[in-house]
Scaffold this active site. Structure first.
Site, short mmCIF file in Angstrom:
data_model
loop_
_atom_site.label_atom_id
_atom_site.label_comp_id
_atom_site.label_asym_id
_atom_site.label_seq_id
_atom_site.Cartn_x
_atom_site.Cartn_y
_atom_site.Cartn_z
N ASN A 192 -19.77 -4.28 38.54
CA ASN A 192 -19.94 -2.60 38.66
C ASN A 192 -18.56 -2.08 38.57
OD1 ASN A 192 -22.69 -3.22 39.40
ND2 ASN A 192 -22.57 -2.50 41.42
N ASP A 194 -18.90 -0.60 34.84
CA ASP A 194 -19.43 0.64 35.23
C ASP A 194 -18.30 1.75 34.92
OD1 ASP A 194 -21.65 -0.22 36.15
OD2 ASP A 194 -21.61 0.27 37.98
N ASP A 223 -21.98 42.59 32.80
CA ASP A 223 -21.30 43.96 33.28
C ASP A 223 -20.72 44.75 32.37
OD1 ASP A 223 -20.69 46.01 35.22
OD2 ASP A 223 -18.43 45.18 34.82
#
Length: 970
Positions: A808, A812, A420
């Site tokens: 995990n 992880d 704009d």
């Protein structure tokens, strides 16, 4: 009965249809069937007044049009009888072409007069039409922010995994999984709720009182109580409280930039406009709610209030505009879907193989569920949430407020940025940029102290003396300037030149003012004092009266017979007039607003001083920012309510086009363009001029329809629908509440240059999340392969459910989170944005992930085979497999840092070093007596540790040595 009221213009007539009053069905019947008649161009019926306005070709007579109206009205047979006296009293307001009607007709249709409503009628209208308030924009509640943290497929998979664990007695597993989900939700909730609170703190409030005429008296009433028919009293400095048809003006100018995007103030008049479908910016006899009166004064009869105003319609459009999902959110869901398919297939295969080999049904069910848990990367939601939250915190340091976690990443994927102009690219305030005097041109950069030329100094002083801005000083001695943007710019020019404005005006007091008029486009002020002494600012009091004049260069020049030459008056020749006219054309061609300035004695002709060129200046650094966007492969588009020449001049200055061939399109060219053609056009146009809020929304949606990821910047309510629809809406901190409420990102200090920082950070975040996802999939797949091969081959279960969960958690979350904090790649802003259709993990990546997983699994199974051979199937062999796989996965994080070899010179990642050191420490701590029983581990000897070390290092060496052959791109 059909009654002809009057002919508005040839080819335009208004009729009154008695049955039309408050009958919506008849209105639709008349408008539809009349528009089908030959020679009828358009019709507009008004159920409030019973009138119908017909625009027709000149070959039709008004009598024939009247006959057509009567025939169509007689053929109307409503399916449902309507009792006109018992309609809901909260009558809807019907917008009409009020600008096309004369003042008497407007007052008659609204049943009011130029002296205002009575209190009794005003109260009835308030009951009938409702209050003059806009509905509040829906905001995100605390509960909604919290619930949104659970609305992703990876989080859903974790919840399912926790449920399966509970179903098979794994309460500890379920508790840990839900703990991960809770941490993820807490991080997202705290970050987003903080941003929402800061954004809401910027919200402004409407002026509570407004001056109106009631019972022939000017009174101040609550803005919410204004009704159609009220007469607004418009004064400089006040916001317009409702949409109004102007009935009296005196030098009235209004800033409509928040509504139309037009940067220059609009001079208003009361004359009717006869053209059809006039855009908002050209309706000079109307004043609209939310716009600011800059100068002069006027009266306007209210024609629409509340949600029926132009601002109200835009707000309704905002609520109907869908919110776009970000590329990352879609791609993480895709990864989740792929994991569901993979886990389901592998788990089914393992369950079937184990059952066929004679394992118990319950045992295989637990094993399959353990594999399902292993397949879901518990760290993925937490990693994505945490890294995005850290990105938000970092952007906040740059005065950038980010509403949602995915907004920064989405900006990194942007391919088109729609800018704009007014208030975003430019400052939305007029400034003097050029001065032309005595054939000399001065380029103004905000510091005029260096100007020593007598003629230039005199021009600046005359511009201050012919000026309506009010100038005062605050308690700190700083100037406070109040007035229109143009008048204020001239005062600030004088202040920058070192002129004491207050002393100057005191020395030359005002005698009389002759303001601009419809037939006189210049202002003349009569002052007492010797204007010839201005250059030296003589302190001697003078009693002569002289003129200070400024306005349209052509009209001011016609009044002049003299000019200054090195401070002396000389006759103004025809050649010099032509040179001045050419200079005026040159400045106007640069989209400058040009004023001519002159002065003179009361009884003689005027002396020409020169030209002043003003513009709404481009913000500092925007041109460089456009170049950076282009270097990053992002196309820039400017959308503005300004006229085409102004828009083109700014676009050329900013070098908006990447190929130096600027393509510009006017809103009028979009009127009859179908959707497919619009989509094709929008992808090729650099500038859109004279654009309405609806056009902005159409442009953004057309770009999205051809597959572009679009960012939209803006500050006005006219930008709000497009801001909401864009993939990333960016609002200015000083913009309107409506723009900030729907934007994803708010630039608190209006510094547009911060966007390139956000783009860089967004791309880096996405690249790092890809690295983390790559790591998570490779390691989790290796667990599945190990379990599947061992179970199907009858070698027992290398890992139990709790060991899988520990794997995990340890391998992880922390290493993957550290990968997500990798430093930015050196060329992050030299590469084009990624395709929104590109998956976060591509097919080639899956091939590489499968290879890496196979190497990890093969190395672990070899270590497990060593354990089974030496100790038999049991805890000792399982412990060797558990340690081998865990350490191998941790070392694999190093390989996932880059697509190049890790021995090359790449920036250090201290976070990853700490994560690996911490995870390895935890891994060996669980082998300590007293703790190893929790995971069902056994003690290890020296040979076991050597095998484990070799098994962990082997995949890293193989994967690093094969990178150049695979050519993977992490």
């Amino acid at each position: 009965m059909i009654q002809a009221i009057h002919n508005v213009v040839p080819g335009r007539a208004r009729y009154r249809v008695e049955k039309l009053y408050r009958c919506k069905e008849l209105k639709e019947h008349l408008e539809f069937h009349l528009s089908q008649q030959l020679g009828i161009i358009s019709t507009s019926a008004n159920i409030l007044t019973g009138n119908i306005l017909v625009l027709f070709e000149l070959n039709l007579s008004t009598d024939r049009v009247k006959e057509l109206v009567a025939e169509i009205e007689q053929n109307y047979s409503p399916k449902i009888a309507v009792n006109h006296q018992k309609l809901n009293s909260n009558l809807q307001q019907k917008s009409d072409d009020w600008y096309a009607l004369d003042i008497d007709t407007v007052l008659a249709e609204l049943q009011t007069s130029d002296t205002g409503l009575t209190q009794v009628v005003a109260h009835k209208n308030l009951q009938k039409y409702g209050t003059n308030t806009l509905p509040e924009t829906a905001t995100r509640s605390e509960l909604r922010i919290l619930l949104e943290q659970f609305q992703s497929l990876p989080v859903g998979l974790l919840c399912i995994a926790a449920g399966l664990s509970v179903a098979t007695g794994g309460l500890a597993d379920a508790a840990v999984i839900m703990g991960v989900v809770g941490i993820n939700a807490a991080i997202g909730y705290i970050t987003e709720s903080q941003s929402e609170k800061i954004i809401h703190s910027l919200k402004s409030r409407d002026r509570p009182l407004t001056s109106v005429l009631r019972d022939r008296q000017i009174v101040e009433i609550n803005t919410a109580e204004i009704v159609p028919g009220d007469i607004l009293v418009l004064k400089a400095g006040n916001y317009v409280a409702a949409d109004a048809r102007l009935i009296a003006t005196e030098n009235l100018s209004i800033d409509e930039s928040a509504l139309t995007g037009e940067s220059l103030p609009v001079s208003k008049s009361t004359a009717s406009l006869i053209a059809a479908d006039i855009s908002l910016g050209d309706r000079i006899n109307m004043a609209y709610k939310g716009t600011l009166v800059l100068g002069g004064q006027g009266l306007g009869v209210v024609v629409a209030t509340g949600k029926f105003t132009e601002i109200g319609k835009i707000q309704a459009m905002i609520s109907q505009t869908p919110v776009q999902t970000t590329p990352l959110a879609r791609q993480l869901d895709e990864v989740g879907s792929q994991l569901v398919m993979l886990a389901s297939g592998v788990c089914t295969l393992v369950f079937a193989a184990g059952w066929l080999r004679g394992y118990g049904l319950l045992q295989m069910l637990k094993t399959s569920i353990s594999l399902a848990v292993a397949a879901v990367p518990e760290g993925l939601p937490t990693i994505a949430t945490t890294i995005l939250a850290l990105g938000i915190q970092d952007m906040r340091k740059h005065k950038v407020l980010v509403r949602s976690l995915n907004a920064v990443e989405a900006l990194g994927a942007v391919q088109k940025i729609c800018l704009d102009k007014t208030g975003t690219i430019t400052k939305n305030q007029m400034s003097v940029v050029e001065i032309h005097t005595d054939t000399k041109l001065s380029l103004v950069d905000g510091d005029l102290n260096i100007i020593a030329d007598a003629c230039t100094l005199k021009l600046i002083q005359v511009a201050v003396l012919c000026n309506e801005s009010v100038v005062t000083r605050d308690c700190h001695g700083e100037y406070v300037v109040t007035g229109s943007a143009t008048e204020n710019a001239l005062v600030y020019m004088a202040i920058a030149a070192g002129i004491d404005v207050l002393a100057l005006r005191e020395q030359y007091p005002l005698v009389d003012t002759k303001p601009r008029a419809e037939n006189r486009n210049y202002m003349r002020m009569l002052r007492r004092g010797s204007l010839d002494a201005l250059s030296s600012v003589s302190t001697q009091h003078q009693h002569q009266q002289h003129f200070a004049v400024k306005g349209s260069p052509g009209e001011v020049l016609d009044l002049c017979h003299w000019r200054l030459n090195d401070g002396a008056r000389v006759p103004l020749t025809a050649a010099e007039r032509l040179a001045i006219a050419l200079e005026n054309d040159r400045m106007a061609g640069k989209a400058l607003r040009v004023l001519g300035v002159a002065y003179g004695y009361e009884s003689t002709e005027l002396v020409w001083l020169g030209l002043i060129g003003m513009a709404d200046p481009v913000r500092h650094g925007v041109k460089n920012l456009i170049g950076q966007f282009h270097q990053a492969g992002i196309d820039t588009v400017m959308i503005t309510g300004d006229q085409t020449p102004t828009a083109y001049a700014i676009g050329k200055e900013l070098q908006l086009s990447r190929n130096d061939q600027i393509q510009i399109l006017d809103a009028q060219d979009l009127v009859n363009v179908d959707r497919e053609a619009l989509q094709a056009l929008c992808d090729k146009v650099d500038i859109f001029a004279r654009i309405s809020p609806v056009n902005k929304l159409q442009i953004v949606q057309a770009l999205q329809a051809v597959g572009k990821v679009v960012a939209m910047t803006g500050d006005g309510i006219n930008d709000a629908p497009a801001l909401k629809s864009a993939n990333v809406g960016v609002a200015m901190g000083t913009g309107t509440d409506a723009a900030r409420e729907v934007a994803d990102i708010i630039l608190e200090d209006n510094n547009l240059a911060t966007m390139i920082v956000a783009v860089s950070q967004g791309r880096t975040i996405y690249n790092n999340i890809r690295k983390a996802v790559h790591f998570l999939l490779a390691t989790n797949l290796s667990e599945i392969i190990v379990m599947a091969i061992a179970t199907a081959g009858g070698f027992g279960q290398p890992l139990n459910a709790l060991q899988l969960l520990w794997l995990n958690l340890v391998t992880d979350i922390f290493p993957a989170l550290a990968l997500a904090l990798e430093p930015a790649e050196p060329d992050v802003l030299q590469t084009p944005p990624r395709s929104p259709d590109e998956s976060i993990i591509k097919a080639s990546d899956f091939q590489r992930i499968l290879f890496e997983s196979t190497i990890l699994s093969g190395s672990t199974l070899a270590a497990y085979a060593y354990g089974v051979t030496r100790y038999g199937i049991g805890l000792r062999a399982s412990t060797i497999a558990f340690m081998s796989l865990t350490l191998g996965q941790l070392l694999h994080a190093l390989s996932c840092r880059t697509e190049r070899s890790i021995i090359e010179n790449i920036p250090a990642n201290q976070y990853l070093n700490l994560a690996l050191a911490g995870s390895m420490t935890l891994q060996f701590v669980v082998l300590a007596p007293g703790l190893r029983d929790l995971l069902k581990l056994a003690p290890l000897d020296g040979w076991d540790l050597i095998v484990i070390a070799g098994s962990a290092l082997f995949p890293l060496v193989v994967n690093e040595s094969t990178k150049q052959f695979h050519g993977t791109q992490l």
